[in-house]
Write a protein that holds these residues in place. Structure first.
Motif, PDB file in Angstrom:
ATOM      1  N   TYR A 181      16.824   2.111  -0.376  1.00  0.00           N
ATOM      2  CA  TYR A 181      16.782   1.732  -1.782  1.00  0.00           C
ATOM      3  C   TYR A 181      15.483   2.151  -2.495  1.00  0.00           C
ATOM      4  O   TYR A 181      15.341   1.900  -3.685  1.00  0.00           O
ATOM      5  CB  TYR A 181      16.952   0.213  -1.926  1.00  0.00           C
ATOM      6  N   GLY A 182      14.575   2.713  -1.744  1.00  0.00           N
ATOM      7  CA  GLY A 182      13.313   3.125  -2.353  1.00  0.00           C
ATOM      8  C   GLY A 182      12.208   2.093  -2.181  1.00  0.00           C
ATOM      9  O   GLY A 182      11.027   2.443  -2.100  1.00  0.00           O
ATOM     10  N   SER A 183      12.555   0.800  -2.126  1.00  0.00           N
ATOM     11  CA  SER A 183      11.577  -0.262  -1.946  1.00  0.00           C
ATOM     12  C   SER A 183      12.306  -1.592  -1.802  1.00  0.00           C
ATOM     13  O   SER A 183      13.430  -1.758  -2.324  1.00  0.00           O
ATOM     14  CB  SER A 183      10.605  -0.352  -3.139  1.00  0.00           C
ATOM     15  N   ILE A 184      11.730  -2.549  -1.093  1.00  0.00           N
ATOM     16  CA  ILE A 184      12.312  -3.893  -0.993  1.00  0.00           C
ATOM     17  C   ILE A 184      12.361  -4.562  -2.346  1.00  0.00           C
ATOM     18  O   ILE A 184      13.166  -5.464  -2.588  1.00  0.00           O
ATOM     19  CB  ILE A 184      11.499  -4.745   0.013  1.00  0.00           C
ATOM     20  N   ASP A 185      11.511  -4.096  -3.274  1.00  0.00           N
ATOM     21  CA  ASP A 185      11.503  -4.653  -4.619  1.00  0.00           C
ATOM     22  C   ASP A 185      12.808  -4.353  -5.367  1.00  0.00           C
ATOM     23  O   ASP A 185      13.151  -5.043  -6.342  1.00  0.00           O
ATOM     24  CB  ASP A 185      10.316  -4.095  -5.432  1.00  0.00           C
ATOM     25  N   ASN A 186      13.507  -3.318  -4.930  1.00  0.00           N
ATOM     26  CA  ASN A 186      14.759  -2.927  -5.606  1.00  0.00           C
ATOM     27  C   ASN A 186      15.979  -3.660  -5.061  1.00  0.00           C
ATOM     28  O   ASN A 186      17.098  -3.442  -5.552  1.00  0.00           O
ATOM     29  CB  ASN A 186      14.980  -1.414  -5.469  1.00  0.00           C
ATOM     30  N   VAL A 187      15.795  -4.511  -4.068  1.00  0.00           N
ATOM     31  CA  VAL A 187      16.899  -5.257  -3.449  1.00  0.00           C
ATOM     32  C   VAL A 187      17.016  -6.629  -4.107  1.00  0.00           C
ATOM     33  O   VAL A 187      16.024  -7.370  -4.151  1.00  0.00           O
ATOM     34  CB  VAL A 187      16.673  -5.393  -1.939  1.00  0.00           C
ATOM     35  N   ASN A 188      18.212  -6.939  -4.639  1.00  0.00           N
ATOM     36  CA  ASN A 188      18.424  -8.212  -5.311  1.00  0.00           C
ATOM     37  C   ASN A 188      19.655  -8.964  -4.768  1.00  0.00           C
ATOM     38  O   ASN A 188      20.047  -9.982  -5.341  1.00  0.00           O
ATOM     39  CB  ASN A 188      18.597  -8.012  -6.821  1.00  0.00           C
ATOM     40  N   SER A 189      20.227  -8.432  -3.679  1.00  0.00           N
ATOM     41  CA  SER A 189      21.395  -9.088  -3.101  1.00  0.00           C
ATOM     42  C   SER A 189      21.477  -8.649  -1.625  1.00  0.00           C
ATOM     43  O   SER A 189      20.547  -8.019  -1.112  1.00  0.00           O
ATOM     44  CB  SER A 189      22.675  -8.692  -3.845  1.00  0.00           C
ATOM     45  N   ALA A 190      22.615  -8.949  -1.014  1.00  0.00           N
ATOM     46  CA  ALA A 190      22.790  -8.554   0.374  1.00  0.00           C
ATOM     47  C   ALA A 190      22.614  -7.037   0.493  1.00  0.00           C
ATOM     48  O   ALA A 190      23.119  -6.267  -0.334  1.00  0.00           O
ATOM     49  CB  ALA A 190      24.148  -8.977   0.855  1.00  0.00           C
ATOM     50  N   TYR A 191      21.990  -6.671   1.560  1.00  0.00           N
ATOM     51  CA  TYR A 191      21.730  -5.240   1.714  1.00  0.00           C
ATOM     52  C   TYR A 191      22.115  -4.795   3.130  1.00  0.00           C
ATOM     53  O   TYR A 191      21.874  -3.728   3.569  1.00  0.00           O
ATOM     54  CB  TYR A 191      20.254  -4.923   1.414  1.00  0.00           C
TER      55      TYR A 191
END
Length: 237
Positions: free
Chosen positions: A227-237
Motif C-alpha cells: 500500500y505504500g505505507s501503513i499510514d494508507n491502511v484504514n481497514s483489514a489488509y
C-alpha cells in the motif's frame, strides 16, 4: 837639582814636552770653566732671559707651518679618526653577523622537538536507548527500527491500525476468519499470519510472531510493499 845634573840637551827636551802637556790640560780646563760660568745662570731672571724660545712646528721642507698646513693636518687627523671609528664599527658589525650566524647554525643543528600530538579522544559511548514495555514504547522502538531500514510509517498510522486490529493486545488471536479456517490464524498487535510474518520479517527483531516490536515492523514492511505505507491502511489488509 844638586847632585844630578843632566845634560842640557836632554833637560831642555823633557821640560819642553811636559810643558806642552800641562799647557794643553790647563787650556782645556780653562775653556771648560769659562763655558760653565757663561752657561750657568746667576738667578731665576737670568734663566728666564736666556731660556731658548719655543720651537715652532715646521713642515717637511723645514719652513714654518702655515694656517693652511695646520688646517690640512687637522683634516688629516679627523680623517684618520673617522677611519678608525669606521674600522671599529665594521669590526663590531662583523662580530655581530658572526654571532648571528652562529646562533642560526645552533638553531638549525638542534631544532626543537615537536610536541607529541594528543591522541584523538574516543567518541563517548552512547548508552542504548531504553523503551517502555507498553504500547507506546513498542511503537516508538518499531519506528526507530523502521527508520533505520527506510520503512515508511508514522506513530499515528501504527497506533490507529493497532487499536482497530487488536485493541493493543500483543497476544490477540483471530480464530474465526478464513485464515483461521485454513489453519493459519492472524496473531499479534497488527494481526499478521505466519507466512506473511516470515516473508516480511525485519532483521534485528525477534523471529517470533507475537513479539510486539517484531509484529509491528513486519506488518509495516508488508503494508509498505502493498500500500505504500501503513499510514494508507484504514481497514483489514
Amino acid at each position: 837639582m844638586p847632585g844630578f845634573t843632566l845634560p842640557r840637551t836632554v833637560r831642555t827636551t823633557r821640560i819642553t814636552r811636559a810643558h806642552k802637556i800641562s799647557a794643553a790640560v790647563v787650556a782645556s780646563a780653562s775653556c771648560a770653566a769659562a763655558l760653565a760660568l757663561t752657561a750657568a745662570p746667576s738667578n731665576a731672571e737670568t734663566t728666564a732671559a736666556h731660556a731658548p724660545a719655543a720651537v715652532k712646528p715646521v713642515s717637511a721642507n723645514g719652513l714654518p707651518l702655515t694656517a693652511k698646513d695646520r688646517a690640512d693636518d687637522g683634516k688629516n687627523a679627523s680623517s684618520l679618526t673617522g677611519l678608525k671609528v669606521t674600522a671599529v664599527a665594521k669590526q663590531g658589525h662583523a662580530a655581530k653577523q658572526a654571532a648571528d650566524r652562529s646562533a642560526d647554525r645552533k638553531v638549525i643543528a638542534a631544532p626543537k622537538a615537536a610536541a607529541p600530538k594528543a591522541a584523538p579522544k574516543a567518541a563517548p559511548k552512547t548508552a542504548p536507548k531504553r523503551y517502555a514495555n507498553n504500547l507506546d514504547g513498542w511503537i516508538r522502538e518499531s519506528l526507530d527500527i523502521m527508520k533505520s531500514k527506510r520503512i515508511p510509517g508514522s506513530y499515528e498510522g501504527l497506533h490507529r491500525n493497532i487499536m482497530r486490529e487488536s485493541s493493543g493486545n500483543p497476544n490477540a488471536v483471530n480464530d474465526w476468519d478464513i485464515n483461521a479456517i485454513n489453519g493459519i490464524p492472524s496473531k499479534g498487535l497488527l494481526q499478521v499470519i505466519q507466512p506473511t510474518f516470515n516473508t516480511y520479517h525485519v532483521s534485528g527483531t525477534p523471529h517470533k510472531l507475537t513479539d510486539p516490536v517484531a509484529n509491528i515492523t513486519a506488518a509495516a514492511n508488508y503494508a509498505a510493499h502493498r500500500y505504500g505505507s501503513i499510514d494508507n491502511v484504514n481497514s483489514a489488509y
